[in-house]
Write a protein that holds these residues in place. Sequence first.
Motif, PDB file in Angstrom:
ATOM      1  N   PRO A  54      40.474 -57.488  38.434  1.00 31.03           N
ATOM      2  CA  PRO A  54      40.064 -58.842  38.053  1.00 31.03           C
ATOM      3  C   PRO A  54      39.491 -59.695  39.185  1.00 31.03           C
ATOM      4  N   THR A  55      39.627 -59.280  40.420  1.00 29.54           N
ATOM      5  CA  THR A  55      39.103 -60.085  41.530  1.00 29.54           C
ATOM      6  C   THR A  55      37.672 -59.728  41.900  1.00 29.54           C
ATOM      7  N   MET A  56      37.061 -58.773  41.243  1.00 30.80           N
ATOM      8  CA  MET A  56      35.688 -58.372  41.553  1.00 30.80           C
ATOM      9  C   MET A  56      34.705 -59.233  40.759  1.00 30.80           C
ATOM     10  N   ALA A  57      34.303 -60.340  41.340  1.00 29.24           N
ATOM     11  CA  ALA A  57      33.419 -61.292  40.659  1.00 29.24           C
ATOM     12  C   ALA A  57      32.069 -60.688  40.302  1.00 29.24           C
ATOM     13  N   ALA A  58      31.606 -59.725  41.067  1.00 36.27           N
ATOM     14  CA  ALA A  58      30.299 -59.120  40.804  1.00 36.27           C
ATOM     15  C   ALA A  58      30.240 -58.487  39.420  1.00 36.27           C
ATOM     16  N   ILE A  59      31.375 -58.057  38.907  1.00 36.33           N
ATOM     17  CA  ILE A  59      31.402 -57.437  37.584  1.00 36.33           C
ATOM     18  C   ILE A  59      31.053 -58.459  36.512  1.00 36.33           C
ATOM     19  N   ASP A  60      31.504 -59.706  36.672  1.00 40.37           N
ATOM     20  CA  ASP A  60      31.146 -60.750  35.713  1.00 40.37           C
ATOM     21  C   ASP A  60      29.638 -60.975  35.702  1.00 40.37           C
ATOM     22  N   TYR A  61      29.023 -60.942  36.869  1.00 43.71           N
ATOM     23  CA  TYR A  61      27.571 -61.104  36.942  1.00 43.71           C
ATOM     24  C   TYR A  61      26.862 -59.925  36.279  1.00 43.71           C
ATOM     25  N   ALA A  62      27.355 -58.716  36.526  1.00 42.56           N
ATOM     26  CA  ALA A  62      26.767 -57.530  35.896  1.00 42.56           C
ATOM     27  C   ALA A  62      26.884 -57.620  34.379  1.00 42.56           C
ATOM     28  N   MET A  63      28.031 -58.079  33.903  1.00 42.63           N
ATOM     29  CA  MET A  63      28.226 -58.243  32.470  1.00 42.63           C
ATOM     30  C   MET A  63      27.192 -59.213  31.898  1.00 42.63           C
ATOM     31  N   GLY A  64      26.956 -60.309  32.604  1.00 43.37           N
ATOM     32  CA  GLY A  64      25.951 -61.274  32.165  1.00 43.37           C
ATOM     33  C   GLY A  64      24.558 -60.674  32.127  1.00 43.37           C
ATOM     34  N   VAL A  65      24.221 -59.873  33.131  1.00 43.13           N
ATOM     35  CA  VAL A  65      22.911 -59.208  33.165  1.00 43.13           C
ATOM     36  C   VAL A  65      22.781 -58.249  31.987  1.00 43.13           C
ATOM     37  N   PHE A  66      23.823 -57.479  31.708  1.00 45.36           N
ATOM     38  CA  PHE A  66      23.771 -56.558  30.571  1.00 45.36           C
ATOM     39  C   PHE A  66      23.621 -57.320  29.252  1.00 45.36           C
ATOM     40  N   GLY A  67      24.255 -58.492  29.158  1.00 40.73           N
ATOM     41  CA  GLY A  67      24.098 -59.323  27.964  1.00 40.73           C
ATOM     42  C   GLY A  67      22.668 -59.799  27.785  1.00 40.73           C
ATOM     43  N   VAL A  68      22.047 -60.226  28.880  1.00 42.57           N
ATOM     44  CA  VAL A  68      20.646 -60.659  28.829  1.00 42.57           C
ATOM     45  C   VAL A  68      19.749 -59.485  28.453  1.00 42.57           C
ATOM     46  N   LEU A  69      19.985 -58.320  29.058  1.00 38.64           N
ATOM     47  CA  LEU A  69      19.186 -57.133  28.721  1.00 38.64           C
ATOM     48  C   LEU A  69      19.346 -56.761  27.253  1.00 38.64           C
ATOM     49  N   LEU A  70      20.559 -56.858  26.739  1.00 38.38           N
ATOM     50  CA  LEU A  70      20.784 -56.562  25.320  1.00 38.38           C
ATOM     51  C   LEU A  70      20.034 -57.549  24.444  1.00 38.38           C
ATOM     52  N   PHE A  71      20.084 -58.828  24.796  1.00 45.21           N
ATOM     53  CA  PHE A  71      19.375 -59.852  24.022  1.00 45.21           C
ATOM     54  C   PHE A  71      17.866 -59.585  23.997  1.00 45.21           C
ATOM     55  N   LEU A  72      17.310 -59.189  25.124  1.00 48.68           N
ATOM     56  CA  LEU A  72      15.869 -58.952  25.224  1.00 48.68           C
ATOM     57  C   LEU A  72      15.430 -57.597  24.668  1.00 48.68           C
ATOM     58  N   SER A  73      16.358 -56.682  24.498  1.00 49.08           N
ATOM     59  CA  SER A  73      16.025 -55.306  24.146  1.00 49.08           C
ATOM     60  C   SER A  73      15.222 -55.124  22.854  1.00 49.08           C
ATOM     61  N   PRO A  74      15.429 -55.905  21.790  1.00 48.91           N
ATOM     62  CA  PRO A  74      14.588 -55.679  20.604  1.00 48.91           C
ATOM     63  C   PRO A  74      13.096 -55.863  20.890  1.00 48.91           C
ATOM     64  N   TRP A  75      12.758 -56.804  21.751  1.00 51.13           N
ATOM     65  CA  TRP A  75      11.355 -57.032  22.088  1.00 51.13           C
ATOM     66  C   TRP A  75      10.874 -56.008  23.122  1.00 51.13           C
ATOM     67  N   VAL A  76      11.669 -55.794  24.161  1.00 49.08           N
ATOM     68  CA  VAL A  76      11.268 -54.896  25.235  1.00 49.08           C
ATOM     69  C   VAL A  76      11.182 -53.446  24.749  1.00 49.08           C
ATOM     70  N   MET A  77      12.140 -53.034  23.956  1.00 53.26           N
ATOM     71  CA  MET A  77      12.185 -51.650  23.487  1.00 53.26           C
ATOM     72  C   MET A  77      11.471 -51.468  22.145  1.00 53.26           C
ATOM     73  N   GLY A  78      10.994 -52.560  21.557  1.00 50.60           N
ATOM     74  CA  GLY A  78      10.165 -52.488  20.363  1.00 50.60           C
ATOM     75  C   GLY A  78      10.890 -52.114  19.085  1.00 50.60           C
ATOM     76  N   PHE A  79      12.080 -52.680  18.873  1.00 48.14           N
ATOM     77  CA  PHE A  79      12.757 -52.372  17.617  1.00 48.14           C
ATOM     78  C   PHE A  79      13.063 -53.604  16.766  1.00 48.14           C
ATOM     79  N   THR A  80      12.201 -54.613  16.865  1.00 47.01           N
ATOM     80  CA  THR A  80      12.401 -55.825  16.060  1.00 47.01           C
ATOM     81  C   THR A  80      12.280 -55.561  14.563  1.00 47.01           C
ATOM     82  N   GLU A  81      11.610 -54.457  14.170  1.00 45.25           N
ATOM     83  CA  GLU A  81      11.488 -54.154  12.737  1.00 45.25           C
ATOM     84  C   GLU A  81      12.818 -53.714  12.130  1.00 45.25           C
ATOM     85  N   TYR A  82      13.775 -53.339  12.965  1.00 43.12           N
ATOM     86  CA  TYR A  82      15.124 -53.000  12.486  1.00 43.12           C
ATOM     87  C   TYR A  82      15.993 -54.248  12.600  1.00 43.12           C
ATOM     88  N   SER A  83      16.037 -55.022  11.532  1.00 39.13           N
ATOM     89  CA  SER A  83      16.679 -56.343  11.606  1.00 39.13           C
ATOM     90  C   SER A  83      18.165 -56.259  11.937  1.00 39.13           C
TER      91      SER A  83
END
Length: 121
Positions: A54-83
């Motif tokens: 729990p003291t590794m703060a960098a993991i929280d930042y990595a989690m946030g980055v993965f969340g942003v990547l997941l949010f952007l993934s339908p556009w970046v990976m081209g699967f917006t047609e799968y609602s």
Amino acid sequence: MFSDSRLQDYVAVILGVFTALSPLWVANDNTTMWTLIVLGVLIALTGLAQIVRPTMAAIDYAMGVFGVLLFLSPWVMGFTEYSGASWTAWVVGVLTVVVAVAALPVMSARMHGHGGLATHH
């Protein structure tokens, strides 16, 4: 935002597992399936890592980055047609970022030895 019990880490694990398994119930293609599985596993692993270290703060930042990547993934990976897959990525992506940000004040307080939010002197 959450208590010192690090509830947010368990929430991250649940969000990651949900995302990784979501190709079982949402329409998808090969790219969509692997995007959801890989990012879901990475989110779950960051939650597990925070439970163990729990003291590794960098993991929280990595989690946030993965969340942003997941949010952007339908556009970046081209699967917006799968609602279903797109909405899973958007909603879980936002929730993952919220969980990661919510963990930061707790982390800051622990690093500075305070029970509450860290104060600046």
